[in-house]
Write a protein that holds these residues in place. Structure first.
Motif, short mmCIF file in Angstrom:
data_model
loop_
_atom_site.label_atom_id
_atom_site.label_comp_id
_atom_site.label_asym_id
_atom_site.label_seq_id
_atom_site.Cartn_x
_atom_site.Cartn_y
_atom_site.Cartn_z
N MET A 155 0.84 -1.15 0.00
CA MET A 155 0.00 0.00 0.00
C MET A 155 0.90 1.23 0.00
SD MET A 155 -2.81 1.20 2.80
CE MET A 155 -3.65 -0.32 2.57
N ILE A 156 0.63 2.17 -0.87
CA ILE A 156 1.42 3.39 -0.95
C ILE A 156 0.64 4.51 -0.29
CG2 ILE A 156 2.45 5.07 -2.50
CD1 ILE A 156 2.79 2.77 -4.51
N VAL A 157 1.30 5.16 0.64
CA VAL A 157 0.71 6.31 1.33
C VAL A 157 1.39 7.55 0.78
CG1 VAL A 157 0.39 7.42 3.57
CG2 VAL A 157 0.25 4.94 3.39
N PRO A 158 0.63 8.57 0.36
CA PRO A 158 1.25 9.79 -0.18
C PRO A 158 2.28 10.38 0.78
CG PRO A 158 -1.12 9.82 -0.52
CD PRO A 158 -0.82 8.63 0.35
N ALA A 159 3.37 10.91 0.22
CA ALA A 159 4.49 11.41 1.01
C ALA A 159 4.12 12.57 1.93
CB ALA A 159 5.63 11.83 0.09
N ASP A 160 3.11 13.33 1.57
CA ASP A 160 2.75 14.49 2.39
C ASP A 160 1.77 14.16 3.52
OD1 ASP A 160 0.65 14.04 0.65
OD2 ASP A 160 0.23 16.16 0.30
N TYR A 161 1.47 12.86 3.72
CA TYR A 161 0.61 12.46 4.83
C TYR A 161 1.38 12.59 6.14
CZ TYR A 161 -3.59 10.31 2.81
OH TYR A 161 -4.79 10.09 2.20
N HIS A 162 0.67 13.00 7.16
CA HIS A 162 1.24 13.01 8.51
C HIS A 162 0.93 11.65 9.14
CE1 HIS A 162 2.25 17.21 8.29
NE2 HIS A 162 1.06 17.44 7.78
N ASP A 183 -0.82 10.62 11.71
CA ASP A 183 -2.22 10.33 12.02
C ASP A 183 -3.02 10.04 10.75
OD1 ASP A 183 -1.80 10.61 14.72
OD2 ASP A 183 -2.44 12.71 14.78
N GLU A 184 -2.76 10.79 9.70
CA GLU A 184 -3.45 10.56 8.44
C GLU A 184 -3.07 9.20 7.86
OE1 GLU A 184 -1.87 14.17 6.77
OE2 GLU A 184 -3.91 14.95 6.49
N ALA A 185 -1.80 8.83 7.97
CA ALA A 185 -1.34 7.54 7.46
C ALA A 185 -2.01 6.40 8.21
CB ALA A 185 0.19 7.44 7.57
N ARG A 186 -2.11 6.52 9.54
CA ARG A 186 -2.79 5.47 10.34
C ARG A 186 -4.25 5.34 9.92
NH1 ARG A 186 -0.19 8.11 13.88
NH2 ARG A 186 1.49 7.37 15.16
N ALA A 187 -4.94 6.44 9.72
CA ALA A 187 -6.34 6.42 9.31
C ALA A 187 -6.49 5.77 7.93
CB ALA A 187 -6.92 7.83 9.31
N TYR A 188 -5.55 6.07 7.04
CA TYR A 188 -5.58 5.51 5.69
C TYR A 188 -5.46 3.99 5.73
CZ TYR A 188 -4.22 5.00 0.75
OH TYR A 188 -4.17 4.64 -0.57
N VAL A 189 -4.56 3.47 6.54
CA VAL A 189 -4.34 2.03 6.65
C VAL A 189 -5.50 1.33 7.34
CG1 VAL A 189 -2.84 0.28 7.68
CG2 VAL A 189 -1.84 2.27 6.56
N LYS A 190 -6.16 1.99 8.27
CA LYS A 190 -7.28 1.37 9.00
C LYS A 190 -8.54 1.28 8.17
CE LYS A 190 -5.71 2.42 13.63
NZ LYS A 190 -5.96 3.10 14.88
N ASN A 191 -8.61 1.96 7.06
CA ASN A 191 -9.78 1.93 6.18
C ASN A 191 -9.37 1.43 4.80
OD1 ASN A 191 -11.74 3.09 8.00
ND2 ASN A 191 -10.53 4.95 7.84
N PRO A 192 -9.07 0.13 4.71
CA PRO A 192 -8.58 -0.40 3.43
C PRO A 192 -9.62 -0.28 2.33
CG PRO A 192 -9.08 -2.19 4.92
CD PRO A 192 -9.22 -0.91 5.71
N ARG A 193 -9.16 -0.09 1.13
CA ARG A 193 -10.03 0.05 -0.03
C ARG A 193 -10.25 -1.33 -0.65
NH1 ARG A 193 -8.71 3.56 -5.42
NH2 ARG A 193 -10.58 2.95 -6.51
N SER A 194 -11.47 -1.61 -1.04
CA SER A 194 -11.77 -2.88 -1.70
C SER A 194 -11.61 -2.71 -3.21
CB SER A 194 -13.20 -3.32 -1.40
OG SER A 194 -13.54 -4.45 -2.19
N TYR A 195 -11.02 -3.70 -3.84
CA TYR A 195 -10.86 -3.69 -5.29
C TYR A 195 -11.77 -4.71 -5.95
CZ TYR A 195 -7.05 -0.53 -4.47
OH TYR A 195 -6.32 0.57 -4.09
N ALA A 196 -12.76 -5.22 -5.20
CA ALA A 196 -13.75 -6.14 -5.74
C ALA A 196 -14.70 -5.37 -6.65
CB ALA A 196 -14.53 -6.82 -4.62
#
Length: 118
Positions: free
Chosen positions: A1-8, A10-23
């Motif tokens: 999973m790639i997290v944008p470089a400008d994420y802080h 807390d934002e990175a943790r929130a991004y990982v906790k809400n995975p996106r479905s590709y179904a």
């Protein structure tokens, strides 16, 4: 999973906790059935692929079918395409000669276009 470089952090943790479905919905019927014998295709192509070299030309069996999912090879080229996604069970001895007497299995998620009947 790639997290944008400008994420802080807390934002990175929130991004990982809400995975996106590709179904995705797919109209085409599945080509392979549970338990069916398949082989990883030998043909590769340049560019992005999720077909590991160590399963190319190797026999396995369909362990699970996950329905339609975004096909990452096409997505990397900017195309919108979906394929059936399967979990394939490979005997370790099929993948590596040094595992000849082992009963271990390796499970790999592969898209339909990576597979052929064995």
């Amino acid at each position: 999973m790639i997290v944008p470089a400008d994420y802080h952090a807390d934002e990175a943790r929130a991004y990982v906790k809400n995975p996106r479905s590709y179904a995705v919905e797919i109209d085409a019927p599945a080509l392979f059935a549970l338990g069916g014998a398949v082989r990883g295709k030998m043909s590769g192509h340049s560019g992005h692929t999720r077909l590991p070299g160590y399963v190319r030309g190797r026999r396995g069996s369909i362990f699970a079918h996950h329905g339609g999912h975004v096909f990452p090879d096409a997505s990397a080229r900017g195309e919108q395409r979906a394929e059936h996604l399967y979990t394939i069970s490979f005997a370790a001895s099929e993948l590596w000669p040094e595992a000849k007497d082992r009963r271990d299995c390796v499970f790999v998620d592969l898209w339909e276009s990576y597979l052929e009947l064995a």
